[in-house]
Design an enzyme around this catalytic site. Structure first.
Site, short mmCIF file in Angstrom:
data_model
loop_
_atom_site.label_atom_id
_atom_site.label_comp_id
_atom_site.label_asym_id
_atom_site.label_seq_id
_atom_site.Cartn_x
_atom_site.Cartn_y
_atom_site.Cartn_z
N LYS A 274 -75.87 19.78 52.36
CA LYS A 274 -76.29 20.04 50.98
C LYS A 274 -77.69 20.65 50.97
O LYS A 274 -78.47 20.40 51.90
CB LYS A 274 -76.36 18.72 50.19
CG LYS A 274 -75.03 18.10 49.86
CD LYS A 274 -75.24 16.78 49.10
CE LYS A 274 -73.91 16.10 48.80
NZ LYS A 274 -73.04 16.84 47.88
N ARG A 348 -62.83 12.34 49.05
CA ARG A 348 -61.36 12.39 49.01
C ARG A 348 -60.76 12.09 50.37
O ARG A 348 -59.66 11.56 50.46
CB ARG A 348 -60.91 13.75 48.46
CG ARG A 348 -61.31 14.91 49.31
CD ARG A 348 -61.25 16.24 48.57
NE ARG A 348 -62.33 16.39 47.59
CZ ARG A 348 -62.47 17.43 46.78
NH1 ARG A 348 -61.59 18.42 46.80
NH2 ARG A 348 -63.47 17.50 45.93
N1 BES Z 1 -70.96 12.89 46.50
C1 BES Z 1 -70.70 14.22 46.12
C2 BES Z 1 -70.60 14.40 44.61
C3 BES Z 1 -71.82 14.11 43.81
C4 BES Z 1 -72.56 15.16 43.31
C5 BES Z 1 -72.17 12.84 43.47
C6 BES Z 1 -73.67 14.93 42.53
C7 BES Z 1 -73.29 12.59 42.68
C8 BES Z 1 -74.02 13.64 42.20
C9 BES Z 1 -69.39 14.69 46.74
O1 BES Z 1 -69.09 14.14 47.96
C10 BES Z 1 -69.50 16.15 46.94
O2 BES Z 1 -70.33 16.56 47.71
N2 BES Z 1 -68.68 16.91 46.24
C11 BES Z 1 -68.66 18.33 46.38
C12 BES Z 1 -67.24 18.78 46.45
C13 BES Z 1 -67.07 20.21 46.88
C14 BES Z 1 -67.53 20.40 48.30
C15 BES Z 1 -65.63 20.58 46.72
C16 BES Z 1 -69.35 18.94 45.16
O3 BES Z 1 -69.24 18.38 44.07
O4 BES Z 1 -70.03 19.93 45.33
MN MN Z 2 -70.03 15.24 49.54
#
Ligand code: BES
Ligand code: MN
Ligand code: ZN
Length: 498
Positions: A274, A348
Site C-alpha cells: 500500500k 477474502r
Molecule cells: N484492509 C483493506 C481494506 C481497508 C481499506 C480497510 C481502508 C480499512 C480502510 C483490504 O484488505 C484491502 O486492501 N482492500 C483492497 C482490495 C483491492 C486490492 C481489490 C482495497 O480496498 O483497495
Molecule cells: Mn488489503
C-alpha cells in the site's frame, strides 16, 4: 457505571447533573420544576433562541444556589426534529451527551421526551451513553488520571414501565462492557496486537464466559488444507492462528449461526504494498474478528437458545522474501484454486477457508461474515453505513432491520452474476481481484459467495467505513467504534426466537 430508572420528580433527583433531551424548536416543553431551578434562565434563553435543539446541540445552565440538594447543572441537549429521529441518532445523541457537556459530573439524570419510548430504547441509550465516555487516549504517558472523571451513575427518568426500562438498560450495560473491550483491542497498535495477542484475547473471553475454544496453529492450518488462508501469512514473522469458539445454547435441534471475522492484525498490502499515507490505519484490519469475538462474550452472558460458532483467522499481511507474490496460485479447503492477482486483497483469502471450515464442520443455518474488506465500501457509502451483501433476501432484510434497530446502519449492494465474470482467472478457478475497475465491494462479496453453500443463508458485512472513526466528533472519539457488535448480538437473539 450503574444505571437506574425512576419516575420524573425533580425533588427526588440525587444526581449532580440533569440532562433534558429536547426536540428542535420545542425546548420549552420541559418537565415540571426544571426552569425554576435556574430562576427562569432556561426560558429566557429559549425565547431568544427558539430553534434550539438541533441534534447534538447542547447548552449548560447552572442551578441557582440552594435551589436543589444535589443538582449543580442542567443541560439541554438537542434531539433534532421529532419525525427525523432514528435509532442511530438516538444512540449517537446519548453518546454526545456523555462525551460533551456532562464531563466532570459523576452522576447524571437523563430525561427524554415521552415520544422517545424509554422502555423500547433504554438499551440503545445506555450503549450510546457508555460509548461516549470511552477514552482511547490511555496510552499517553502521564495523562491517565486527567481523562478519568468517571461517570458513576446514570438515572433514566421516565413515565414508562420502570421494569422494562431497567431490563433494557441492563442489557445495554452488558453490551457496553464488551464494546469497550472490542474498541480497546482494535485501537491497539499492531506491535502489541499481534495474532498471538488476539489468541490471548480470545482465550480470555472463552475462559471468562465458559465458551469452547480451539486454536489451530499455522502448521495445523496448512496440514488441514487451508492453503488459501495460509498463503496470506507467509510474509510475516508472526505465526498465523485460526481460532474457533463455540456457544452451545440451543441443544442439538436448535439452529446454528456462524460468525466469521477478518483478523488481519496489520495489513501492509503484502508484495502489492500500500502507499504510505494512512497506512498506520491498517492496524484496525482485525475489527471484524474483534467484533465477532466480542459478540460471543455478550451472547454467552445473555444466553439465547441458539448455537453460535465464531471463526477468526488471525495473521499479518506483510511483504518479505517468503511472501505470496502476485500470480501465485493457491488451493484451499474447498478444493478450489485461487490466483492471487493482488496480495492486498487478503481479507477474502483468509475468509474463504474460514467459511469452508465452518460449513464442513458445523453445517450452520446462517452465516454472517464481518470484514474491513474494501476501501470501495467507503467510496460507495462514506462513513455512514456498512455495506451488506448476501442471500436470501429475507435474511438480508432481517440483518438490516436488526442492525438499524441497534443503531448501526447497513446498505445493501448487489451480487449480480456479472461480478463473477470480473473474477475469471485464465489459470485458476477464480482470481482474488476484479479484472476491471469498479464494483470493488461487490466483487469482494462475490468472491466470498464462491465459498458459501447455495442453501445457506449468508450475509457479508463490509465494515471498512464504519469500524473506524477518522476524526474526533461530537459523539465519537477517533479510532475504533465497536461496530457491528450490537447488530451481531441482537441478530443472535432474534434468530433464537425462530
Ligand atoms: N484492509 C483493506 C481494506 C481497508 C481499506 C480497510 C481502508 C480499512 C480502510 C483490504 O484488505 C484491502 O486492501 N482492500 C483492497 C482490495 C483491492 C486490492 C481489490 C482495497 O480496498 O483497495
Ligand atoms: Mn488489503
Ligand atoms: Zn485488509
Amino acid at each position: 457505571m450503574k444505571v437506574t430508572a425512576s419516575k420524573f420528580d425533580i425533588a427526588k433527583i440525587s444526581a449532580e447533573c440533569l440532562v433534558c433531551g429536547v426536540w428542535e424548536g420545542d425546548g420549552r416543553n420541559l418537565p415540571k420544576g426544571v426552569d425554576g431551578l435556574t430562576d427562569g434562565a432556561i426560558l429566557r434563553f429559549l425565547k431568544k433562541k427558539e430553534k434550539f435543539g438541533k441534534l447534538y446541540e447542547g447548552i449548560v445552565f447552572t442551578v441557582s444556589p440552594k435551589k436543589h440538594k444535589t443538582l449543580e447543572k442542567i443541560v439541554l441537549f438537542g434531539l433534532g426534529k421529532k419525525e427525523k429521529l432514528e435509532p442511530v441518532y438516538l444512540r449517537q445523541f446519548a453518546a454526545a451527551v456523555s462525551k460533551s457537556q456532562t464531563k466532570g459530573a459523576k452522576s447524571l439524570s437523563l430525561y427524554l421526551p415521552k415520544e422517545v419510548k424509554a422502555s423500547e430504547n433504554a438499551e440503545l441509550v445506555v450503549v450510546g451513553f457508555s460509548s461516549g465516555i470511552f477514552d482511547p487516549g490511555h496510552r499517553k504517558t502521564g495523562e491517565e488520571s486527567k481523562s478519568k472523571v468517571k461517570v458513576e451513575s446514570l438515572e433514566i427518568l421516565t413515565e414508562e414501565d420502570l421494569k422494562k426500562v431497567k431490563e433494557g438498560a441492563e442489557k445495554g450495560l452488558i453490551i457496553s462492557e464488551t464494546m469497550d473491550r472490542v474498541r480497546e483491542v482494535v485501537n491497539l497498535p499492531a506491535n502489541v496486537c499481534t495474532p498471538e495477542y488476539m489468541v490471548k484475547f480470545a482465550k480470555k473471553i472463552a475462559a471468562e464466559n465458559k465458551l469452547k475454544i480451539e486454536v489451530f496453529s499455522e502448521k495445523q492450518v496448512n496440514d488441514m488444507g487451508m492453503g488459501i488462508m495460509a498463503s496470506v501469512a507467509k510474509g510475516s514473522e508472526e505465526d498465523l492462528y485460526f481460532v474457533v469458539m463455540r456457544y452451545l445454547g440451543g441443544g442439538s435441534s436448535a439452529k446454528t449461526l456462524a460468525l466469521v471475522g477478518k483478523g488481519i492484525t496489520f495489513d501492509s498490502g503484502g508484495i502489492s504494498i500500500k502507499p504510505g499515507d494512512n497506512m498506520e490505519w491498517m492496524k484496525m484490519d482485525m475489527a471484524g474478528a474483534a467484533a465477532c469475538l466480542g459478540a460471543m462474550e455478550v451472547i454467552a452472558k445473555l444466553k439465547p437458545k441458539i448455537n453460535v460458532v465464531c471463526a477468526v483467522p488471525l495473521t499479518e499481511n506483510l511483504p518479505s522474501g517468503k511472501a505470496s507474490k502476485p500470480g501465485d496460485v493457491v488451493k484451499g479447503l474447498s478444493g478450489k484454486t485461487v490466483e492471487i492477482i493482488n496480495t492486498d486483497a487478503e481479507g477474502r483469502l483468509v475468509l474463504s477457508d474460514a467459511l469452508t471450515y465452518v460449513q464442513n464442520k458445523f453445517k450452520p443455518d446462517y452465516i454472517v461474515d464481518v470484514a474491513t474488506l474494501t476501501g470501495a465500501a467507503i467510496v460507495a457509502l462514506g462513513n455512514w453505513a456498512s455495506a451488506i451483501l448476501g442471500r436470501p433476501q429475507n435474511f438480508i432484510d432481517e440483518v438490516i432491520k436488526t442492525g438499524v434497530e441497534s443503531g448501526e446502519r447497513y446498505w445493501q449492494l448487489p451480487l449480480y452474476a456479472e461480478y463473477r465474470d470480473q473474477l475469471k482467472s485464465y489459470i485458476a478457478d477464480i482470481a482474488n481481484v476484479s479484472s476491471v475497475r469498479g464494483g470493488g465491494t461487490e466483487t469482494g462479496g462475490k468472491f466470498l459467495e464462491e465459498f458459501v453453500g447455495k442453501k445457506t443463508a449468508w450475509a457479508h458485512l463490509d465494515i471498512c467505513a464504519t469500524a473506524w472513526e477518522e476524526q474526533e466528533g461530537p459523539y465519537a472519539s477517533k479510532g475504533a467504534t465497536g461496530i457491528p457488535l450490537v447488530t451481531l448480538v441482537n441478530l443472535a437473539l432474534s434468530l433464537s426466537q425462530k
